[in-house]
Scaffold this active site. Structure first.
Site, short mmCIF file in Angstrom:
data_model
loop_
_atom_site.label_atom_id
_atom_site.label_comp_id
_atom_site.label_asym_id
_atom_site.label_seq_id
_atom_site.Cartn_x
_atom_site.Cartn_y
_atom_site.Cartn_z
N LYS A 45 0.86 -1.17 0.00
CA LYS A 45 0.00 0.00 0.00
C LYS A 45 0.91 1.23 0.00
O LYS A 45 1.97 1.23 0.64
CB LYS A 45 -0.90 0.01 1.25
CG LYS A 45 -1.74 1.30 1.42
CD LYS A 45 -2.76 1.51 0.31
CE LYS A 45 -3.48 2.85 0.45
NZ LYS A 45 -4.36 3.12 -0.72
N CYS A 131 -2.53 9.68 -6.62
CA CYS A 131 -3.68 9.39 -5.75
C CYS A 131 -4.78 10.43 -5.98
O CYS A 131 -4.52 11.63 -5.84
CB CYS A 131 -3.31 9.40 -4.28
SG CYS A 131 -4.78 9.17 -3.26
O1 RRO Z 1 -5.89 5.41 -1.03
C1 RRO Z 1 -6.53 5.79 -2.03
O2 RRO Z 1 -7.60 6.42 -1.93
C2 RRO Z 1 -6.05 5.56 -3.39
C3 RRO Z 1 -4.77 5.81 -3.80
BR1 RRO Z 1 -3.41 6.32 -2.62
C4 RRO Z 1 -4.42 5.66 -5.16
O3 RRO Z 1 -3.29 5.88 -5.60
N1 RRO Z 1 -5.40 5.27 -6.01
C5 RRO Z 1 -6.65 5.03 -5.61
O4 RRO Z 1 -7.51 4.67 -6.44
N2 RRO Z 1 -6.98 5.17 -4.27
#
Ligand code: RRO
Length: 310
Positions: A45, A131
């Site tokens: 993650k 993100c």
């Molecule tokens: O954690 C998220 O909301 C998230 C991230 Br960091 C990302 O890079 N892509 C996404 O779809 N969700």
């Protein structure tokens, strides 16, 4: 039978499939399930300097054609993932893993990458420039000036293998402009694409997730044409030393075959992994190998990038 072994930079992987960051990678328990699956490796993650709770729930919803999420970068913090990765380097010295990272500010990003540089970590870093879900924080890679400045600063001190996770681009001029920036740097790879940012999916009269009035990143079947276009646009524009990881809309071996035809070396699986669990790697690998056998392709390199035009 066909082989799906590949390499990224100097690292070899037994299989071209892995998880997409955000799915099955929050903690050791989830990462261990990918470690012990048919996947060639895993990515963590995306880690930030401090742990984060992320956005209010419900914040991830599967739907028939894909998924919508606004997780908001929940993660256990840089130290947690680094400690696990360093442990795996001792217990699995023959394997290589991806560490996804980004700071909540450029300063944080530099702090994180300097700590990776100073650490014993010997795998690949995937810097998340895309993100879509942290309120008030734009997707970094949509601002190419900021991206160029950040990469210039990073490569002044960062000497380990690094790639970037990109948002989808939707304009030929943007592909040209983005590729011109990325080609200035010794990137090991780019990863196309993160979720399509800020979509809306409804159930009757109501949104599906709580954060940001229901706006969230879209994954799954919805995104495959956009993902393939991004993989291929950058395949045609980037220095051959910059490899491509294809992510987006991989439900079957056929979808992976298409990503590789468009130029992907490795293929990540997000929404389908969330829906099916790590067993998906075995099924999709077998489906890809069956297509390769039928077509007489023995290795990924036999057809990678060899998309045919009319
Ligand atoms: O954690 C998220 O909301 C998230 C991230 Br960091 C990302 O890079 N892509 C996404 O779809 N969700």
């Amino acid at each position: 039978m066909a082989s799906t072994k590949i390499h990224i930079g100097k690292f070899n992987f037994e299989n071209c499939f892995m998880n997409a960051a955000g799915v099955y990678c929050f903690d050791r328990e989830e990462l261990e399930k990918i470690l012990n699956s048919e996947a060639g490796t895993f990515v963590t993650k995306t880690a930030t300097l401090s742990p984060r709770d992320g956005n209010p729930t419900p914040r991830y919803q599967d739907v028939p054609l894909g998924s919508i999420n606004s997780m908001g970068l929940p993660n256990l913090g840089f130290d947690y993932y680094l400690e696990y990765l360093l442990e795996l380097q001792k217990t699995h010295p023959d394997r290589t893993f991806f560490f996804s990272l980004v700071g909540m500010s450029p300063e944080d990003t530099h702090t994180l990458l300097k700590r990776v540089q100073e650490s014993e970590f010997n795998g690949l870093v995937e810097l998340n420039l895309s993100c879509p879900n942290v309120p008030g924080k734009p997707q970094i890679a949509y601002d190419l000036e900021t991206t160029e400045k950040l990469l210039t600063e990073i490569f002044s001190y960062f000497k380990k293998p690094l790639g970037i996770k990109l948002p989808p681009y939707f304009d030929m001029v943007h592909f040209d402009q983005a590729a011109a920036v990325f080609n200035k740097f010794p990137l090991t790879f780019i990863n196309c694409v993160n979720s399509i940012g800020n979509g809306l999916i409804l159930d009757d009269e109501t949104v599906l997730i709580k954060p940001k009035d229901g706006f969230g990143g879209i994954g799954g079947e919805y995104v495959k044409p956009t993902a393939l276009a991004n993989v291929h646009a950058f395949y045609k524009r980037l220095n051959p030393s910059i490899q491509i990881i294809g992510t987006g809309g991989v439900l079957t071996g056929r979808d992976a075959f298409e990503h590789i035809l468009c130029g992907a070396s490795m293929v990540q699986i997000g929404t389908t992994l969330h829906k099916e669990g790590p067993e998906a790697f075995k099924r999709i690998t077998e489906e890809l190998k069956a297509i390769m056998d039928e077509k007489g392709y023995k290795t990924i390199e036999d057809f990678r990038g060899k998309l045919k035009y009319l």
